[in-house]
Scaffold this motif. Structure first.
Motif, PDB file in Angstrom:
ATOM      1  N   ARG A  80       0.835  -1.193   0.000  1.00  0.00           N
ATOM      2  CA  ARG A  80       0.000   0.000   0.000  1.00  0.00           C
ATOM      3  C   ARG A  80       0.872   1.246   0.000  1.00  0.00           C
ATOM      4  N   ILE A  81       0.538   2.168  -0.900  1.00  0.00           N
ATOM      5  CA  ILE A  81       1.235   3.438  -0.976  1.00  0.00           C
ATOM      6  C   ILE A  81       0.416   4.495  -0.235  1.00  0.00           C
ATOM      7  N   LYS A  82       1.075   5.293   0.573  1.00  0.00           N
ATOM      8  CA  LYS A  82       0.402   6.363   1.292  1.00  0.00           C
ATOM      9  C   LYS A  82       0.881   7.718   0.780  1.00  0.00           C
ATOM     10  N   ASP A  83       0.010   8.714   0.891  1.00  0.00           N
ATOM     11  CA  ASP A  83       0.386  10.060   0.484  1.00  0.00           C
ATOM     12  C   ASP A  83       1.523  10.584   1.348  1.00  0.00           C
ATOM     13  N   PHE A  84       2.319  11.463   0.747  1.00  0.00           N
ATOM     14  CA  PHE A  84       3.444  12.069   1.447  1.00  0.00           C
ATOM     15  C   PHE A  84       3.258  13.575   1.354  1.00  0.00           C
ATOM     16  N   PRO A  85       3.266  14.290   2.465  1.00  0.00           N
ATOM     17  CA  PRO A  85       2.940  15.722   2.421  1.00  0.00           C
ATOM     18  C   PRO A  85       3.860  16.527   1.507  1.00  0.00           C
ATOM     19  N   TRP A 104      -0.312  -1.313  -5.259  1.00  0.00           N
ATOM     20  CA  TRP A 104      -0.521  -2.728  -5.537  1.00  0.00           C
ATOM     21  C   TRP A 104      -1.373  -2.939  -6.777  1.00  0.00           C
ATOM     22  N   VAL A 105      -0.815  -3.666  -7.721  1.00  0.00           N
ATOM     23  CA  VAL A 105      -1.575  -4.179  -8.874  1.00  0.00           C
ATOM     24  C   VAL A 105      -1.823  -5.656  -8.586  1.00  0.00           C
ATOM     25  N   GLU A 106      -3.058  -6.005  -8.334  1.00  0.00           N
ATOM     26  CA  GLU A 106      -3.370  -7.342  -7.844  1.00  0.00           C
ATOM     27  C   GLU A 106      -3.173  -8.407  -8.924  1.00  0.00           C
ATOM     28  N   GLY A 107      -2.788  -9.584  -8.488  1.00  0.00           N
ATOM     29  CA  GLY A 107      -2.565 -10.724  -9.364  1.00  0.00           C
ATOM     30  C   GLY A 107      -1.585 -11.688  -8.723  1.00  0.00           C
ATOM     31  N   LYS A 115      -0.679 -18.628   6.937  1.00  0.00           N
ATOM     32  CA  LYS A 115      -1.290 -19.071   5.672  1.00  0.00           C
ATOM     33  C   LYS A 115      -2.806 -18.882   5.696  1.00  0.00           C
ATOM     34  N   SER A 116      -3.387 -18.759   6.893  1.00  0.00           N
ATOM     35  CA  SER A 116      -4.829 -18.551   6.989  1.00  0.00           C
ATOM     36  C   SER A 116      -5.233 -17.100   6.738  1.00  0.00           C
ATOM     37  N   VAL A 117      -4.250 -16.221   6.608  1.00  0.00           N
ATOM     38  CA  VAL A 117      -4.507 -14.785   6.447  1.00  0.00           C
ATOM     39  C   VAL A 117      -4.301 -14.393   4.990  1.00  0.00           C
ATOM     40  N   ASP A 118      -5.288 -13.744   4.374  1.00  0.00           N
ATOM     41  CA  ASP A 118      -5.114 -13.316   2.986  1.00  0.00           C
ATOM     42  C   ASP A 118      -4.270 -12.034   2.936  1.00  0.00           C
ATOM     43  N   ALA A 119      -3.895 -11.642   1.724  1.00  0.00           N
ATOM     44  CA  ALA A 119      -2.960 -10.532   1.565  1.00  0.00           C
ATOM     45  C   ALA A 119      -3.519  -9.219   2.119  1.00  0.00           C
ATOM     46  N   LYS A 120      -4.790  -8.949   1.891  1.00  0.00           N
ATOM     47  CA  LYS A 120      -5.360  -7.677   2.339  1.00  0.00           C
ATOM     48  C   LYS A 120      -5.401  -7.595   3.866  1.00  0.00           C
ATOM     49  N   ARG A 121      -5.769  -8.680   4.503  1.00  0.00           N
ATOM     50  CA  ARG A 121      -5.779  -8.692   5.966  1.00  0.00           C
ATOM     51  C   ARG A 121      -4.358  -8.579   6.506  1.00  0.00           C
ATOM     52  N   GLY A 122      -3.419  -9.198   5.822  1.00  0.00           N
ATOM     53  CA  GLY A 122      -2.023  -9.066   6.211  1.00  0.00           C
ATOM     54  C   GLY A 122      -1.535  -7.634   6.110  1.00  0.00           C
ATOM     55  N   LEU A 123      -1.962  -6.907   5.070  1.00  0.00           N
ATOM     56  CA  LEU A 123      -1.574  -5.508   4.929  1.00  0.00           C
ATOM     57  C   LEU A 123      -2.174  -4.651   6.037  1.00  0.00           C
ATOM     58  N   ASP A 124      -3.383  -4.983   6.470  1.00  0.00           N
ATOM     59  CA  ASP A 124      -3.981  -4.259   7.598  1.00  0.00           C
ATOM     60  C   ASP A 124      -3.114  -4.411   8.849  1.00  0.00           C
ATOM     61  N   ALA A 125      -2.660  -5.637   9.096  1.00  0.00           N
ATOM     62  CA  ALA A 125      -1.820  -5.889  10.265  1.00  0.00           C
ATOM     63  C   ALA A 125      -0.463  -5.208  10.118  1.00  0.00           C
ATOM     64  N   LEU A 126       0.088  -5.226   8.903  1.00  0.00           N
ATOM     65  CA  LEU A 126       1.363  -4.547   8.644  1.00  0.00           C
ATOM     66  C   LEU A 126       1.228  -3.056   8.941  1.00  0.00           C
ATOM     67  N   ASP A 127       0.119  -2.449   8.501  1.00  0.00           N
ATOM     68  CA  ASP A 127      -0.099  -1.027   8.781  1.00  0.00           C
ATOM     69  C   ASP A 127      -0.159  -0.778  10.286  1.00  0.00           C
ATOM     70  N   ALA A 128      -0.833  -1.663  11.003  1.00  0.00           N
ATOM     71  CA  ALA A 128      -0.988  -1.482  12.451  1.00  0.00           C
ATOM     72  C   ALA A 128       0.348  -1.575  13.175  1.00  0.00           C
TER      73      ALA A 128
END
Length: 496
Positions: A62-67, A79-82, A250-263
């Motif tokens: 995930r890319i975030k804005d930079f001031p 992210w380009v999904e695939g 392995k039970s965690v999909d990529a999007k949920r993993g990114l949520d945890a990474l952000d946290a």
């Protein structure tokens, strides 16, 4: 349309004037389902002609804005999904060529963001100047740099090695010389390259897969022990409410993993990733970095250099004069931080926080605490560790520094992290303007000279200044165009 036969099958690319480009060529099988959290596996051969005219998928991120900064040229659109994202791009000169020098680009992004497709890092200019340029994707974050019990460690580094093996086996078909390969990268990509230089897996048959390496704003000091990194595994598992092992992740999909990474990446996340000596080698910039103590990196990279590993690869390594400005100027932190907060921030990564900041002028009349913190972190995070890497390097090593400062943010951005990129790739037009990294009207002459230095080094190892050593400490200043002798920094008393 141009076509090339690779080991796995034929690909078709595109013609762009005097350059031919191929995008999204797989160097390993998609790392999903039974291959998720596993070492990169060979590509399944295909019949017919595979389309290589579009970049394709990227690793999840995930890319975030930079001031105040347009970051898309630097890191791409996100992210380009695939599934099929262990791929690479190739740019080459048009026409029948052979034995051309090859450069393999490894992007940065703190081991959690980025891809081979960032516009600023387009390889067209290298192809224009007679070099075949390759850019690769690799696994990021949880997928690539989390030592999960039950899974192989350092999967992102293993991906890079697999890509280099692909280049060795296939680049001759594109007109390249597999015996004249230079790997180059910036930030996390440069850290990875410094690590790979010391890896026995880079030498599958006793000889390295590359002849040269260029480390831009990187060094070998940003690795953790597996034991310390296990704290991150457990923290993430707690956030995700899973078991801290392969089955759990392995039970965690990529999007949920990114949520945890952000946290877990928030400054307020309570996690101690300090080494036993009280140092946190990344200074909080990223939670995810390679680990040492496995088959990829048996030793911490500096220890490996001291043992003589790396003498078979020619090295160009360097930094920018004001690296941390990228993190502290646009956010306003540099001007807002007071004395006690500066000490607190430094103490989270450096046990001698007060002494460090005092050495850099904290408490001296007229010195703003945030500026003192910025100056100290410039040296501790990037500049001094890069010089330590050059000091211990057992082979031929040359050192540079970019001292040119961007006029962005009223001239305060300066020679920040990432600033060399548009000069190295000769893509200043993409980094210019009111919200461009290089600001308004950056010097094209400097880009022309810098780009040529990289091309000449990749072609023949040629550089116009002497090697670095502990005594002479010669560092080539890119804007000035000459080497100067640099004394040890104040950070030398507080760093390894």
């Amino acid at each position: 349309m141009v076509k090339v036969q690779t080991v796995a099958g034929k690909v078709k690319g595109v013609e762009r004037g005097s350059v031919e480009a191929f995008f999204g060529i797989p160097y390993a099988a998609p790392p999903v389902r039974h291959l998720r959290f596993q070492p990169p596996q060979p590509v399944t051969p295909w019949t017919g002609i595979r389309d290589a005219t579009t970049p394709g998928a990227t690793a999840p991120h995930r890319i975030k804005d930079f001031p105040g900064l347009d970051v898309i040229p630097l890191v791409g659109t996100g992210w380009v999904e695939g599934d099929d994202y262990l791929t690479l791009n190739i740019w080459r000169p048009s026409g029948e060529r052979s034995k051309l020098p090859v450069m393999v680009w490894i992007h940065g992004g703190g081991f959690v963001i980025g891809s081979k497709d960032a516009p600023l890092q387009d390889g067209t200019t290298f192809a224009r100047d007679g070099v075949i340029c390759v850019a690769i994707n690799y696994r990021l974050g949880i997928e690539g740099f989390l030592p999960i019990p039950g899974a192989p460690t350092n999967l992102g580094l293993r991906d890079m090695i697999a890509a280099l093996e692909w280049v060795k086996a296939n680049i001759a078909a594109f007109g390249g010389d597999p015996c004249n390969v230079t790997m180059f990268g910036e930030s996390a990509g440069a850290m990875a390259i410094a690590d790979l230089i010391t890896s026995p897996l880079l030498r599958p048959q006793g000889k390295p897969l590359v002849k040269r390496a260029i480390v831009q704003s990187g060094h070998g000091g940003m690795t953790r022990s597996i034991e310390v990194a296990q704290r991150l595994v457990k923290k993430l598992a707690k956030i995700l409410n899973i078991s801290p092992d392969l089955a759990g992740f392995k039970s965690v999909d990529a999007k949920r993993g990114l949520d945890a990474l952000d946290a877990v990446s928030k400054p307020t996340a309570r996690i101690n990733l300090r080494n036993p000596d009280g140092r946190e080698p990344v200074f909080g910039i990223s939670r995810f970095i390679p680990v040492h103590g496995d088959d990829v990196l048996p030793l911490p990279p500096l220890e490996a250099l001291k043992a003589g590993i790396g003498s078979d690869i020619e090295l160009l390594i360097g930094t920018n004069a004001e690296e941390m400005n990228l993190y502290l100027v646009p956010t306003g932190v540099r001007d807002k931080v007071g004395k006690w907060l500066s000490i607190y921030v430094m103490h989270r990564s450096q046990p001698n926080a007060r002494k460090v900041l005092k050495a850099y002028g904290l408490g001296v009349n007229g010195n703003k605490p945030g500026h003192v913190l910025n100056d100290a972190l410039n040296d501790l995070v990037f500049r001094w560790p890069a010089r330590r890497f050059a000091e211990e390097y057992p082979g031929r090593a040359h050192m540079y520094e970019l001292e040119w400062g961007s006029p962005a943010f009223d001239g305060q951005l300066g020679a920040s992290h990432g600033m060399e990129l548009p000069f190295v790739f000769d893509t200043l037009d993409l980094a210019s303007g009111e919200e461009g990294l290089a600001g308004v009207n950056p010097p094209q002459e400097l880009a022309t000279r810098t780009h040529k230095l990289w091309v000449d080094f990749a072609r023949s190892g040629t550089l116009p200044w002497p090697q670095f050593d502990r005594d002479s400490r010669l560092i080539y200043q890119l804007e000035r165009g000459e080497a100067v002798s640099e004394p040890p920094m104040r950070a030398a008393s507080f760093a390894l």
